[in-house]
Design an enzyme around this catalytic site. Structure first.
Site, PDB file in Angstrom:
ATOM      1  N   ARG A  39       0.824  -1.221   0.000  1.00  0.00           N
ATOM      2  CA  ARG A  39       0.000   0.000   0.000  1.00  0.00           C
ATOM      3  C   ARG A  39       0.857   1.270   0.000  1.00  0.00           C
ATOM      4  O   ARG A  39       0.451   2.295   0.548  1.00  0.00           O
ATOM      5  CB  ARG A  39      -0.947   0.034   1.199  1.00  0.00           C
ATOM      6  CG  ARG A  39      -2.079  -0.960   1.125  1.00  0.00           C
ATOM      7  CD  ARG A  39      -3.172  -0.434   0.205  1.00  0.00           C
ATOM      8  NE  ARG A  39      -4.229  -1.434   0.069  1.00  0.00           N
ATOM      9  CZ  ARG A  39      -5.306  -1.493   0.859  1.00  0.00           C
ATOM     10  NH1 ARG A  39      -5.479  -0.604   1.798  1.00  0.00           N
ATOM     11  NH2 ARG A  39      -6.191  -2.419   0.665  1.00  0.00           N
ATOM     12  N   ARG A  43      -3.271   6.752   0.971  1.00  0.00           N
ATOM     13  CA  ARG A  43      -3.776   7.989   1.575  1.00  0.00           C
ATOM     14  C   ARG A  43      -2.837   8.658   2.573  1.00  0.00           C
ATOM     15  O   ARG A  43      -3.066   9.808   2.943  1.00  0.00           O
ATOM     16  CB  ARG A  43      -5.125   7.721   2.236  1.00  0.00           C
ATOM     17  CG  ARG A  43      -6.245   7.575   1.222  1.00  0.00           C
ATOM     18  CD  ARG A  43      -7.476   7.013   1.852  1.00  0.00           C
ATOM     19  NE  ARG A  43      -7.202   5.662   2.306  1.00  0.00           N
ATOM     20  CZ  ARG A  43      -8.099   4.857   2.879  1.00  0.00           C
ATOM     21  NH1 ARG A  43      -9.310   5.297   3.098  1.00  0.00           N
ATOM     22  NH2 ARG A  43      -7.770   3.645   3.250  1.00  0.00           N
ATOM     23  N   ARG A  52      -6.135  11.365  -6.182  1.00  0.00           N
ATOM     24  CA  ARG A  52      -7.375  10.619  -5.914  1.00  0.00           C
ATOM     25  C   ARG A  52      -8.584  11.544  -6.065  1.00  0.00           C
ATOM     26  O   ARG A  52      -9.594  11.157  -6.662  1.00  0.00           O
ATOM     27  CB  ARG A  52      -7.278  10.049  -4.495  1.00  0.00           C
ATOM     28  CG  ARG A  52      -8.511   9.471  -3.905  1.00  0.00           C
ATOM     29  CD  ARG A  52      -8.684   8.026  -4.319  1.00  0.00           C
ATOM     30  NE  ARG A  52      -9.678   7.388  -3.483  1.00  0.00           N
ATOM     31  CZ  ARG A  52     -10.983   7.590  -3.587  1.00  0.00           C
ATOM     32  NH1 ARG A  52     -11.450   8.417  -4.497  1.00  0.00           N
ATOM     33  NH2 ARG A  52     -11.816   6.961  -2.793  1.00  0.00           N
ATOM     34  N   ASP A  89      -6.410  -2.782  -7.673  1.00  0.00           N
ATOM     35  CA  ASP A  89      -6.966  -3.424  -6.481  1.00  0.00           C
ATOM     36  C   ASP A  89      -7.285  -4.876  -6.805  1.00  0.00           C
ATOM     37  O   ASP A  89      -7.568  -5.207  -7.965  1.00  0.00           O
ATOM     38  CB  ASP A  89      -8.234  -2.703  -5.998  1.00  0.00           C
ATOM     39  CG  ASP A  89      -8.548  -3.077  -4.556  1.00  0.00           C
ATOM     40  OD1 ASP A  89      -7.987  -2.457  -3.649  1.00  0.00           O
ATOM     41  OD2 ASP A  89      -9.325  -4.026  -4.350  1.00  0.00           O
ATOM     42  N   TYR A 168     -14.409 -11.930  -0.384  1.00  0.00           N
ATOM     43  CA  TYR A 168     -15.078 -10.641  -0.636  1.00  0.00           C
ATOM     44  C   TYR A 168     -16.286 -10.827  -1.544  1.00  0.00           C
ATOM     45  O   TYR A 168     -17.327 -10.201  -1.370  1.00  0.00           O
ATOM     46  CB  TYR A 168     -14.114  -9.640  -1.279  1.00  0.00           C
ATOM     47  CG  TYR A 168     -13.232  -8.929  -0.288  1.00  0.00           C
ATOM     48  CD1 TYR A 168     -13.720  -7.886   0.488  1.00  0.00           C
ATOM     49  CD2 TYR A 168     -11.909  -9.301  -0.109  1.00  0.00           C
ATOM     50  CE1 TYR A 168     -12.914  -7.236   1.406  1.00  0.00           C
ATOM     51  CE2 TYR A 168     -11.086  -8.664   0.810  1.00  0.00           C
ATOM     52  CZ  TYR A 168     -11.599  -7.631   1.563  1.00  0.00           C
ATOM     53  OH  TYR A 168     -10.819  -6.991   2.473  1.00  0.00           O
TER      54      TYR A 168
HETATM   55  C1  LIG Z   1      -7.739  -7.065   0.812  1.00  0.00           C
HETATM   56  C2  LIG Z   1      -7.176  -6.177  -0.269  1.00  0.00           C
HETATM   57  C3  LIG Z   1      -7.894  -5.182  -1.000  1.00  0.00           C
HETATM   58  N1  LIG Z   1      -6.995  -4.627  -1.897  1.00  0.00           N
HETATM   59  C4  LIG Z   1      -5.770  -5.198  -1.761  1.00  0.00           C
HETATM   60  C5  LIG Z   1      -5.861  -6.207  -0.770  1.00  0.00           C
HETATM   61  C6  LIG Z   1      -4.749  -7.139  -0.364  1.00  0.00           C
HETATM   62  C7  LIG Z   1      -3.784  -6.485   0.566  1.00  0.00           C
HETATM   63  C8  LIG Z   1      -4.305  -6.192   1.940  1.00  0.00           C
HETATM   64  O1  LIG Z   1      -4.609  -7.128   2.679  1.00  0.00           O
HETATM   65  O2  LIG Z   1      -4.398  -4.990   2.277  1.00  0.00           O
HETATM   66  C9  LIG Z   1      -4.552  -4.937  -2.535  1.00  0.00           C
HETATM   67  C10 LIG Z   1      -4.247  -3.556  -2.947  1.00  0.00           C
HETATM   68  N2  LIG Z   1      -5.026  -2.431  -2.837  1.00  0.00           N
HETATM   69  C11 LIG Z   1      -4.351  -1.361  -3.355  1.00  0.00           C
HETATM   70  C12 LIG Z   1      -3.127  -1.821  -3.895  1.00  0.00           C
HETATM   71  C13 LIG Z   1      -2.224  -0.907  -4.717  1.00  0.00           C
HETATM   72  C14 LIG Z   1      -0.808  -1.042  -4.662  1.00  0.00           C
HETATM   73  C15 LIG Z   1      -0.125  -0.647  -3.357  1.00  0.00           C
HETATM   74  O3  LIG Z   1       0.263   0.524  -3.223  1.00  0.00           O
HETATM   75  O4  LIG Z   1       0.067  -1.545  -2.517  1.00  0.00           O
HETATM   76  C16 LIG Z   1      -3.034  -3.182  -3.607  1.00  0.00           C
HETATM   77  C17 LIG Z   1      -1.902  -4.150  -3.895  1.00  0.00           C
HETATM   78  C18 LIG Z   1      -4.816   0.027  -3.412  1.00  0.00           C
HETATM   79  C19 LIG Z   1      -5.917   0.461  -2.537  1.00  0.00           C
HETATM   80  N3  LIG Z   1      -7.090  -0.201  -2.298  1.00  0.00           N
HETATM   81  C20 LIG Z   1      -7.898   0.587  -1.507  1.00  0.00           C
HETATM   82  C21 LIG Z   1      -7.234   1.804  -1.226  1.00  0.00           C
HETATM   83  C22 LIG Z   1      -7.817   2.975  -0.457  1.00  0.00           C
HETATM   84  C23 LIG Z   1      -8.944   3.570  -1.217  1.00  0.00           C
HETATM   85  C24 LIG Z   1      -8.944   5.069  -1.377  1.00  0.00           C
HETATM   86  O5  LIG Z   1      -7.959   5.667  -1.858  1.00  0.00           O
HETATM   87  O6  LIG Z   1      -9.977   5.665  -1.069  1.00  0.00           O
HETATM   88  C25 LIG Z   1      -6.001   1.741  -1.883  1.00  0.00           C
HETATM   89  C26 LIG Z   1      -4.944   2.807  -1.938  1.00  0.00           C
HETATM   90  C27 LIG Z   1      -9.278   0.199  -1.084  1.00  0.00           C
HETATM   91  C28 LIG Z   1      -9.456  -1.162  -0.565  1.00  0.00           C
HETATM   92  N4  LIG Z   1      -9.250  -2.315  -1.266  1.00  0.00           N
HETATM   93  C29 LIG Z   1      -9.473  -3.403  -0.454  1.00  0.00           C
HETATM   94  C30 LIG Z   1      -9.878  -2.917   0.811  1.00  0.00           C
HETATM   95  C31 LIG Z   1     -10.222  -3.772   2.000  1.00  0.00           C
HETATM   96  C32 LIG Z   1      -9.895  -1.521   0.729  1.00  0.00           C
HETATM   97  C33 LIG Z   1     -10.377  -0.543   1.781  1.00  0.00           C
HETATM   98  C34 LIG Z   1      -9.378  -0.345   2.841  1.00  0.00           C
HETATM   99  C35 LIG Z   1      -8.890   1.078   2.818  1.00  0.00           C
HETATM  100  O7  LIG Z   1      -9.690   1.961   2.531  1.00  0.00           O
HETATM  101  O8  LIG Z   1      -7.704   1.260   3.106  1.00  0.00           O
HETATM  102  C36 LIG Z   1      -9.325  -4.810  -0.879  1.00  0.00           C
END
Ligand SMILES: Cc1c2[nH]c(c1CCC(=O)O)Cc1[nH]c(c(CCC(=O)O)c1C)Cc1[nH]c(c(CCC(=O)O)c1C)Cc1[nH]c(c(C)c1CCC(=O)O)C2
Length: 388
Positions: A39, A43, A52, A89, A168
Protein backbone atom coordinates in the site's frame (compact mmCIF):
# COMPACT_ATOMS: atom_id res chain seq x y z
CA UNK A 1 26.26 0.67 -4.79
CA UNK A 2 24.49 0.58 -8.17
CA UNK A 3 26.16 0.39 -11.56
CA UNK A 4 27.13 3.67 -13.21
CA UNK A 5 25.16 4.29 -16.38
CA UNK A 6 26.80 5.82 -19.40
CA UNK A 7 25.03 8.74 -20.96
CA UNK A 8 24.14 6.76 -24.06
CA UNK A 9 22.75 3.69 -22.28
CA UNK A 10 19.02 3.97 -21.74
CA UNK A 11 17.71 3.18 -18.25
CA UNK A 12 15.23 0.69 -19.67
CA UNK A 13 18.09 -1.31 -21.19
CA UNK A 14 19.60 -2.20 -17.84
CA UNK A 15 19.82 -5.87 -17.12
CA UNK A 16 17.04 -7.14 -14.86
CA UNK A 17 19.69 -8.46 -12.47
CA UNK A 18 20.46 -4.84 -11.56
CA UNK A 19 17.02 -4.75 -9.98
CA UNK A 20 17.70 -5.68 -6.38
CA UNK A 21 14.26 -7.04 -5.54
CA UNK A 22 14.55 -9.37 -8.55
CA UNK A 23 18.03 -10.40 -7.45
CA UNK A 24 16.72 -11.42 -4.04
CA UNK A 25 13.89 -13.33 -5.74
CA UNK A 26 16.61 -15.16 -7.69
CA UNK A 27 18.08 -16.21 -4.34
CA UNK A 28 20.80 -13.61 -3.63
CA UNK A 29 21.17 -12.19 -0.14
CA UNK A 30 21.46 -8.42 -0.74
CA UNK A 31 22.58 -6.25 2.17
CA UNK A 32 20.99 -3.98 3.19
CA UNK A 33 17.87 -5.67 1.84
CA UNK A 34 15.94 -3.86 -0.89
CA UNK A 35 12.69 -2.31 0.31
CA UNK A 36 9.14 -1.52 -0.70
CA UNK A 37 5.89 -1.24 1.27
CA UNK A 38 2.51 -2.85 0.76
CA UNK A 39 0.00 0.00 0.00
CA UNK A 40 2.94 2.35 -0.59
CA UNK A 41 0.76 4.39 -2.93
CA UNK A 42 -2.03 5.48 -0.63
CA UNK A 43 -3.78 7.99 1.58
CA UNK A 44 -0.81 8.66 3.94
CA UNK A 45 0.70 10.60 0.98
CA UNK A 46 -0.69 14.11 0.31
CA UNK A 47 0.13 13.77 -3.40
CA UNK A 48 -1.97 10.55 -3.53
CA UNK A 49 -4.92 12.31 -1.92
CA UNK A 50 -4.64 15.09 -4.50
CA UNK A 51 -4.61 12.70 -7.48
CA UNK A 52 -7.37 10.62 -5.91
CA UNK A 53 -9.56 13.75 -5.64
CA UNK A 54 -8.86 14.63 -9.27
CA UNK A 55 -9.66 11.09 -10.50
CA UNK A 56 -13.06 10.98 -8.82
CA UNK A 57 -13.88 7.46 -7.70
CA UNK A 58 -11.34 4.89 -6.56
CA UNK A 59 -12.20 2.60 -9.48
CA UNK A 60 -11.75 5.50 -11.94
CA UNK A 61 -8.25 5.84 -10.49
CA UNK A 62 -7.57 2.12 -11.03
CA UNK A 63 -8.84 2.11 -14.63
CA UNK A 64 -7.22 5.35 -15.77
CA UNK A 65 -3.62 4.64 -16.89
CA UNK A 66 -2.69 8.35 -16.54
CA UNK A 67 -3.74 8.50 -12.90
CA UNK A 68 -2.67 4.95 -12.02
CA UNK A 69 0.84 5.51 -13.42
CA UNK A 70 1.10 8.78 -11.52
CA UNK A 71 0.16 7.35 -8.11
CA UNK A 72 2.37 4.28 -8.60
CA UNK A 73 5.36 6.57 -9.24
CA UNK A 74 4.67 8.92 -6.30
CA UNK A 75 6.27 6.77 -3.55
CA UNK A 76 9.19 5.91 -5.86
CA UNK A 77 9.95 9.59 -6.44
CA UNK A 78 9.59 10.47 -2.77
CA UNK A 79 11.39 7.54 -1.14
CA UNK A 80 13.33 5.71 -3.87
CA UNK A 81 11.82 2.34 -3.04
CA UNK A 82 13.45 -0.62 -4.79
CA UNK A 83 10.12 -1.85 -6.12
CA UNK A 84 7.02 -0.16 -7.49
CA UNK A 85 3.72 -2.02 -7.22
CA UNK A 86 1.13 -1.50 -9.92
CA UNK A 87 -1.68 0.67 -8.60
CA UNK A 88 -4.93 -1.24 -8.82
CA UNK A 89 -6.97 -3.42 -6.48
CA UNK A 90 -7.61 -7.14 -6.02
CA UNK A 91 -11.33 -6.43 -6.51
CA UNK A 92 -11.04 -5.44 -10.19
CA UNK A 93 -11.30 -9.19 -10.85
CA UNK A 94 -14.83 -9.64 -9.42
CA UNK A 95 -15.69 -6.41 -11.25
CA UNK A 96 -14.38 -7.86 -14.54
CA UNK A 97 -16.43 -11.01 -13.88
CA UNK A 98 -19.54 -8.82 -13.83
CA UNK A 99 -20.12 -8.45 -10.10
CA UNK A 100 -21.07 -4.98 -8.89
CA UNK A 101 -18.14 -3.47 -6.94
CA UNK A 102 -18.22 -0.07 -5.21
CA UNK A 103 -15.79 1.64 -2.87
CA UNK A 104 -17.72 3.51 -0.21
CA UNK A 105 -15.87 6.51 1.21
CA UNK A 106 -14.55 5.72 4.68
CA UNK A 107 -16.06 2.23 4.67
CA UNK A 108 -14.14 0.19 2.12
CA UNK A 109 -15.32 -2.09 -0.66
CA UNK A 110 -18.92 -3.22 -1.16
CA UNK A 111 -19.96 -5.97 -3.58
CA UNK A 112 -23.35 -7.50 -4.32
CA UNK A 113 -22.94 -10.67 -2.24
CA UNK A 114 -22.53 -13.88 -4.18
CA UNK A 115 -24.85 -15.75 -1.87
CA UNK A 116 -25.62 -18.88 -3.83
CA UNK A 117 -25.71 -20.72 -7.11
CA UNK A 118 -28.01 -18.24 -8.88
CA UNK A 119 -25.59 -15.37 -8.27
CA UNK A 120 -22.67 -17.57 -9.31
CA UNK A 121 -24.49 -18.39 -12.54
CA UNK A 122 -24.67 -14.68 -13.44
CA UNK A 123 -20.86 -14.26 -13.43
CA UNK A 124 -18.94 -14.17 -16.69
CA UNK A 125 -17.25 -17.42 -17.69
CA UNK A 126 -13.47 -17.55 -17.22
CA UNK A 127 -12.86 -17.62 -20.97
CA UNK A 128 -15.22 -14.74 -21.84
CA UNK A 129 -13.07 -12.22 -23.79
CA UNK A 130 -14.96 -9.40 -22.06
CA UNK A 131 -13.06 -10.19 -18.86
CA UNK A 132 -9.61 -9.29 -20.25
CA UNK A 133 -11.06 -6.41 -22.29
CA UNK A 134 -12.34 -4.94 -19.02
CA UNK A 135 -8.80 -5.21 -17.59
CA UNK A 136 -7.00 -3.72 -20.62
CA UNK A 137 -6.32 -0.35 -18.88
CA UNK A 138 -4.41 -2.24 -16.17
CA UNK A 139 -2.08 -3.79 -18.76
CA UNK A 140 -1.55 -0.40 -20.38
CA UNK A 141 -0.63 1.01 -16.95
CA UNK A 142 1.97 -1.75 -16.49
CA UNK A 143 3.58 -1.10 -19.88
CA UNK A 144 3.75 2.64 -19.29
CA UNK A 145 5.18 2.11 -15.82
CA UNK A 146 8.00 -0.12 -17.02
CA UNK A 147 8.96 2.56 -19.55
CA UNK A 148 8.85 5.38 -16.98
CA UNK A 149 10.41 3.74 -13.93
CA UNK A 150 14.13 4.00 -13.17
CA UNK A 151 15.98 0.99 -14.57
CA UNK A 152 16.94 -0.30 -11.13
CA UNK A 153 13.36 -0.32 -9.83
CA UNK A 154 11.58 -3.69 -9.91
CA UNK A 155 8.00 -3.46 -11.17
CA UNK A 156 5.55 -5.74 -9.36
CA UNK A 157 2.19 -6.79 -10.68
CA UNK A 158 -0.31 -8.48 -8.38
CA UNK A 159 -3.65 -10.11 -7.78
CA UNK A 160 -5.52 -11.50 -4.80
CA UNK A 161 -5.35 -15.19 -3.94
CA UNK A 162 -8.54 -17.05 -4.89
CA UNK A 163 -9.76 -17.53 -1.30
CA UNK A 164 -9.23 -13.86 -0.40
CA UNK A 165 -11.04 -12.64 -3.53
CA UNK A 166 -13.79 -15.27 -3.11
CA UNK A 167 -14.34 -14.22 0.50
CA UNK A 168 -15.08 -10.64 -0.64
CA UNK A 169 -17.26 -11.90 -3.49
CA UNK A 170 -19.31 -14.11 -1.17
CA UNK A 171 -19.61 -11.75 1.79
CA UNK A 172 -19.91 -8.57 -0.26
CA UNK A 173 -17.58 -6.81 2.15
CA UNK A 174 -14.69 -7.40 4.49
CA UNK A 175 -16.47 -8.44 7.68
CA UNK A 176 -13.92 -9.06 10.44
CA UNK A 177 -14.14 -12.86 10.37
CA UNK A 178 -15.62 -13.16 6.87
CA UNK A 179 -18.48 -15.14 8.39
CA UNK A 180 -20.56 -15.39 5.15
CA UNK A 181 -17.65 -16.93 3.24
CA UNK A 182 -17.02 -19.37 6.04
CA UNK A 183 -20.67 -20.33 6.22
CA UNK A 184 -20.81 -21.02 2.50
CA UNK A 185 -17.53 -22.91 2.69
CA UNK A 186 -18.95 -25.08 5.43
CA UNK A 187 -22.21 -25.65 3.55
CA UNK A 188 -22.02 -25.62 -0.26
CA UNK A 189 -18.40 -26.70 -0.60
CA UNK A 190 -18.90 -27.56 -4.28
CA UNK A 191 -19.91 -23.97 -5.03
CA UNK A 192 -16.81 -22.66 -3.27
CA UNK A 193 -14.67 -25.13 -5.28
CA UNK A 194 -16.24 -23.85 -8.50
CA UNK A 195 -15.72 -20.20 -7.63
CA UNK A 196 -12.10 -20.79 -6.56
CA UNK A 197 -11.52 -22.72 -9.77
CA UNK A 198 -12.85 -19.88 -11.91
CA UNK A 199 -10.66 -17.40 -10.04
CA UNK A 200 -7.59 -19.61 -10.56
CA UNK A 201 -8.19 -19.63 -14.32
CA UNK A 202 -8.97 -15.93 -14.70
CA UNK A 203 -6.21 -14.72 -12.41
CA UNK A 204 -3.55 -16.98 -13.93
CA UNK A 205 -4.38 -15.29 -17.22
CA UNK A 206 -4.40 -11.89 -15.51
CA UNK A 207 -0.89 -12.38 -14.04
CA UNK A 208 0.47 -13.68 -17.35
CA UNK A 209 -0.89 -10.58 -19.10
CA UNK A 210 0.75 -8.32 -16.48
CA UNK A 211 4.10 -10.10 -16.94
CA UNK A 212 3.80 -9.87 -20.73
CA UNK A 213 2.96 -6.15 -20.40
CA UNK A 214 6.22 -5.51 -18.48
CA UNK A 215 5.92 -6.54 -14.83
CA UNK A 216 9.20 -8.02 -13.52
CA UNK A 217 7.53 -10.19 -10.87
CA UNK A 218 4.11 -10.59 -9.29
CA UNK A 219 2.69 -10.88 -5.79
CA UNK A 220 -0.36 -12.92 -4.85
CA UNK A 221 -2.16 -11.44 -1.80
CA UNK A 222 -3.68 -14.10 0.47
CA UNK A 223 -4.78 -11.53 3.03
CA UNK A 224 -7.49 -13.75 4.48
CA UNK A 225 -5.68 -17.06 4.96
CA UNK A 226 -6.49 -16.72 8.66
CA UNK A 227 -10.24 -16.86 8.06
CA UNK A 228 -10.37 -20.26 6.39
CA UNK A 229 -12.74 -22.59 8.22
CA UNK A 230 -10.71 -24.78 10.56
CA UNK A 231 -12.25 -28.06 9.47
CA UNK A 232 -14.23 -29.07 6.43
CA UNK A 233 -17.49 -30.87 7.05
CA UNK A 234 -17.06 -34.65 6.74
CA UNK A 235 -20.26 -34.76 4.73
CA UNK A 236 -23.20 -32.45 4.19
CA UNK A 237 -23.68 -29.68 1.70
CA UNK A 238 -24.65 -30.44 -1.89
CA UNK A 239 -22.42 -33.05 -3.48
CA UNK A 240 -23.18 -32.40 -7.14
CA UNK A 241 -20.37 -30.44 -8.75
CA UNK A 242 -21.03 -26.93 -10.06
CA UNK A 243 -19.92 -26.31 -13.63
CA UNK A 244 -16.62 -27.76 -14.83
CA UNK A 245 -14.37 -27.81 -11.82
CA UNK A 246 -10.98 -28.91 -13.10
CA UNK A 247 -10.00 -32.37 -11.90
CA UNK A 248 -6.85 -30.92 -10.34
CA UNK A 249 -8.93 -28.56 -8.21
CA UNK A 250 -10.52 -31.37 -6.30
CA UNK A 251 -8.82 -32.52 -3.11
CA UNK A 252 -7.15 -35.93 -3.27
CA UNK A 253 -8.50 -36.83 0.11
CA UNK A 254 -11.69 -35.57 1.70
CA UNK A 255 -9.59 -34.79 4.75
CA UNK A 256 -7.53 -32.10 2.95
CA UNK A 257 -7.50 -29.19 5.38
CA UNK A 258 -9.04 -25.91 4.30
CA UNK A 259 -5.68 -24.12 4.05
CA UNK A 260 -4.51 -26.76 1.58
CA UNK A 261 -7.75 -27.03 -0.34
CA UNK A 262 -8.71 -23.39 -0.76
CA UNK A 263 -5.45 -21.54 -0.33
CA UNK A 264 -2.20 -23.43 -0.96
CA UNK A 265 -3.42 -25.74 -3.72
CA UNK A 266 -5.22 -23.08 -5.79
CA UNK A 267 -2.18 -20.81 -5.45
CA UNK A 268 0.07 -23.71 -6.53
CA UNK A 269 -2.09 -24.13 -9.64
CA UNK A 270 -1.72 -20.42 -10.42
CA UNK A 271 2.07 -20.54 -9.93
CA UNK A 272 2.37 -23.55 -12.25
CA UNK A 273 -0.05 -22.04 -14.76
CA UNK A 274 1.83 -18.74 -14.90
CA UNK A 275 5.23 -20.46 -15.26
CA UNK A 276 3.91 -22.69 -18.05
CA UNK A 277 3.34 -19.54 -20.09
CA UNK A 278 6.08 -17.28 -18.66
CA UNK A 279 9.01 -19.59 -17.84
CA UNK A 280 10.93 -18.54 -14.76
CA UNK A 281 8.27 -16.00 -13.68
CA UNK A 282 9.05 -14.72 -10.17
CA UNK A 283 6.16 -14.96 -7.74
CA UNK A 284 5.74 -13.79 -4.12
CA UNK A 285 2.87 -15.10 -1.98
CA UNK A 286 1.72 -13.02 1.03
CA UNK A 287 -0.02 -15.42 3.41
CA UNK A 288 -1.45 -13.20 6.13
CA UNK A 289 -2.84 -14.93 9.18
CA UNK A 290 -1.62 -18.44 8.37
CA UNK A 291 0.72 -18.61 11.37
CA UNK A 292 4.34 -19.74 11.45
CA UNK A 293 3.41 -23.21 10.18
CA UNK A 294 1.33 -21.81 7.32
CA UNK A 295 4.09 -19.38 6.32
CA UNK A 296 6.65 -22.21 6.31
CA UNK A 297 4.43 -24.25 3.97
CA UNK A 298 3.88 -21.54 1.34
CA UNK A 299 7.07 -21.87 -0.73
CA UNK A 300 7.36 -25.69 -0.67
CA UNK A 301 3.65 -26.28 -1.29
CA UNK A 302 2.93 -23.58 -3.89
CA UNK A 303 6.25 -23.40 -5.72
CA UNK A 304 6.40 -19.62 -5.16
CA UNK A 305 9.79 -17.89 -5.03
CA UNK A 306 9.16 -16.03 -1.78
CA UNK A 307 6.78 -15.83 1.15
CA UNK A 308 5.48 -12.46 2.37
CA UNK A 309 5.47 -12.59 6.17
CA UNK A 310 2.76 -10.89 8.24
CA UNK A 311 3.53 -8.98 11.45
CA UNK A 312 2.16 -11.72 13.70
CA UNK A 313 4.93 -14.18 12.86
CA UNK A 314 8.27 -14.25 14.71
CA UNK A 315 10.60 -13.72 11.72
CA UNK A 316 13.63 -15.11 13.53
CA UNK A 317 11.74 -18.29 14.44
CA UNK A 318 10.43 -18.62 10.88
CA UNK A 319 13.93 -18.21 9.43
CA UNK A 320 15.21 -20.86 11.84
CA UNK A 321 12.44 -23.25 10.76
CA UNK A 322 12.97 -22.98 6.99
CA UNK A 323 15.98 -23.61 4.70
CA UNK A 324 18.39 -20.63 4.51
CA UNK A 325 17.77 -20.44 0.75
CA UNK A 326 14.10 -19.55 1.27
CA UNK A 327 13.30 -15.96 0.29
CA UNK A 328 11.25 -13.99 2.83
CA UNK A 329 9.68 -10.53 2.67
CA UNK A 330 8.05 -8.19 5.15
CA UNK A 331 7.11 -8.56 8.82
CA UNK A 332 7.56 -5.02 10.22
CA UNK A 333 4.39 -4.10 12.13
CA UNK A 334 2.53 -1.19 10.46
CA UNK A 335 1.67 0.14 13.94
CA UNK A 336 5.36 0.39 14.81
CA UNK A 337 5.73 2.56 11.72
CA UNK A 338 2.98 4.81 13.10
CA UNK A 339 4.73 4.88 16.49
CA UNK A 340 8.11 5.84 15.01
CA UNK A 341 11.11 6.86 17.12
CA UNK A 342 13.27 4.37 18.99
CA UNK A 343 10.61 1.64 18.71
CA UNK A 344 10.77 1.89 14.93
CA UNK A 345 14.59 1.85 14.90
CA UNK A 346 14.55 -1.26 17.09
CA UNK A 347 12.00 -2.98 14.84
CA UNK A 348 14.11 -2.29 11.73
CA UNK A 349 17.18 -3.65 13.54
CA UNK A 350 15.26 -6.78 14.59
CA UNK A 351 14.33 -7.54 10.97
CA UNK A 352 17.91 -6.94 9.84
CA UNK A 353 19.29 -9.21 12.59
CA UNK A 354 16.81 -11.99 11.76
CA UNK A 355 17.71 -11.92 8.06
CA UNK A 356 21.43 -11.01 7.98
CA UNK A 357 23.12 -12.95 5.17
CA UNK A 358 19.79 -14.40 4.05
CA UNK A 359 17.66 -13.54 1.01
CA UNK A 360 15.07 -11.06 2.33
CA UNK A 361 13.05 -8.15 0.94
CA UNK A 362 12.28 -5.43 3.48
CA UNK A 363 8.57 -4.63 3.78
CA UNK A 364 5.76 -4.26 6.29
CA UNK A 365 3.73 -7.15 7.70
CA UNK A 366 0.57 -5.62 6.15
CA UNK A 367 -0.33 -2.42 4.30
CA UNK A 368 0.70 1.04 5.52
CA UNK A 369 -2.28 2.86 7.05
CA UNK A 370 -3.48 6.40 6.22
CA UNK A 371 -2.50 7.89 9.62
CA UNK A 372 1.21 7.00 9.22
CA UNK A 373 3.49 10.08 9.23
CA UNK A 374 5.58 10.39 6.08
CA UNK A 375 8.59 11.28 8.27
CA UNK A 376 8.43 7.83 9.85
CA UNK A 377 8.78 6.17 6.45
CA UNK A 378 11.85 8.34 5.84
CA UNK A 379 13.28 7.37 9.22
CA UNK A 380 12.65 3.66 8.57
CA UNK A 381 14.49 3.81 5.25
CA UNK A 382 17.40 5.82 6.71
CA UNK A 383 17.83 3.24 9.45
CA UNK A 384 17.65 0.42 6.94
CA UNK A 385 20.21 2.03 4.66
CA UNK A 386 22.59 2.71 7.55
CA UNK A 387 22.03 6.49 7.53
CA UNK A 388 20.19 6.89 10.80
C1 LIG B 1 -7.74 -7.06 0.81
C2 LIG B 1 -7.18 -6.18 -0.27
C3 LIG B 1 -7.89 -5.18 -1.00
N1 LIG B 1 -7.00 -4.63 -1.90
C4 LIG B 1 -5.77 -5.20 -1.76
C5 LIG B 1 -5.86 -6.21 -0.77
C6 LIG B 1 -4.75 -7.14 -0.36
C7 LIG B 1 -3.78 -6.48 0.57
C8 LIG B 1 -4.30 -6.19 1.94
O1 LIG B 1 -4.61 -7.13 2.68
O2 LIG B 1 -4.40 -4.99 2.28
C9 LIG B 1 -4.55 -4.94 -2.54
C10 LIG B 1 -4.25 -3.56 -2.95
N2 LIG B 1 -5.03 -2.43 -2.84
C11 LIG B 1 -4.35 -1.36 -3.36
C12 LIG B 1 -3.13 -1.82 -3.89
C13 LIG B 1 -2.22 -0.91 -4.72
C14 LIG B 1 -0.81 -1.04 -4.66
C15 LIG B 1 -0.13 -0.65 -3.36
O3 LIG B 1 0.26 0.52 -3.22
O4 LIG B 1 0.07 -1.55 -2.52
C16 LIG B 1 -3.03 -3.18 -3.61
C17 LIG B 1 -1.90 -4.15 -3.90
C18 LIG B 1 -4.82 0.03 -3.41
C19 LIG B 1 -5.92 0.46 -2.54
N3 LIG B 1 -7.09 -0.20 -2.30
C20 LIG B 1 -7.90 0.59 -1.51
C21 LIG B 1 -7.23 1.80 -1.23
C22 LIG B 1 -7.82 2.97 -0.46
C23 LIG B 1 -8.94 3.57 -1.22
C24 LIG B 1 -8.94 5.07 -1.38
O5 LIG B 1 -7.96 5.67 -1.86
O6 LIG B 1 -9.98 5.66 -1.07
C25 LIG B 1 -6.00 1.74 -1.88
C26 LIG B 1 -4.94 2.81 -1.94
C27 LIG B 1 -9.28 0.20 -1.08
C28 LIG B 1 -9.46 -1.16 -0.56
N4 LIG B 1 -9.25 -2.31 -1.27
C29 LIG B 1 -9.47 -3.40 -0.45
C30 LIG B 1 -9.88 -2.92 0.81
C31 LIG B 1 -10.22 -3.77 2.00
C32 LIG B 1 -9.89 -1.52 0.73
C33 LIG B 1 -10.38 -0.54 1.78
C34 LIG B 1 -9.38 -0.35 2.84
C35 LIG B 1 -8.89 1.08 2.82
O7 LIG B 1 -9.69 1.96 2.53
O8 LIG B 1 -7.70 1.26 3.11
C36 LIG B 1 -9.33 -4.81 -0.88
Amino acid sequence: MGTTMTGTQRESERKPSERKVLRVLEGDAVGPPPAWMMRQAGRYLPEYRATRAEAGSFLDLCYSPDFAVEVTLQPIRRFGFDAAILFSDILVIPHALGQDVRFVEGEGPRLDPLDGRAAYGRLREAGDPAVMTHLAPVFETVTRLRAELPGETTLLGFCGAPWTVASYMIGGRGTPDLAPARALAEGDTALVDALIDRLVTVQTDYLVRQLEAGADAVQIFESHAGTLPRALPASGGPVEPVGDVAESALPDAPAADALTRWSLRPIARMVAGVRARVPGAKIIVFARGSGLDGHARVVPETGADAVGVDWGVDLKALRAAVPPTMVTQGNLHPETLIEGGAALDAAVDTVLAATAGLPHIFNLGHGITPQTPVAHVERMLARLRGQG
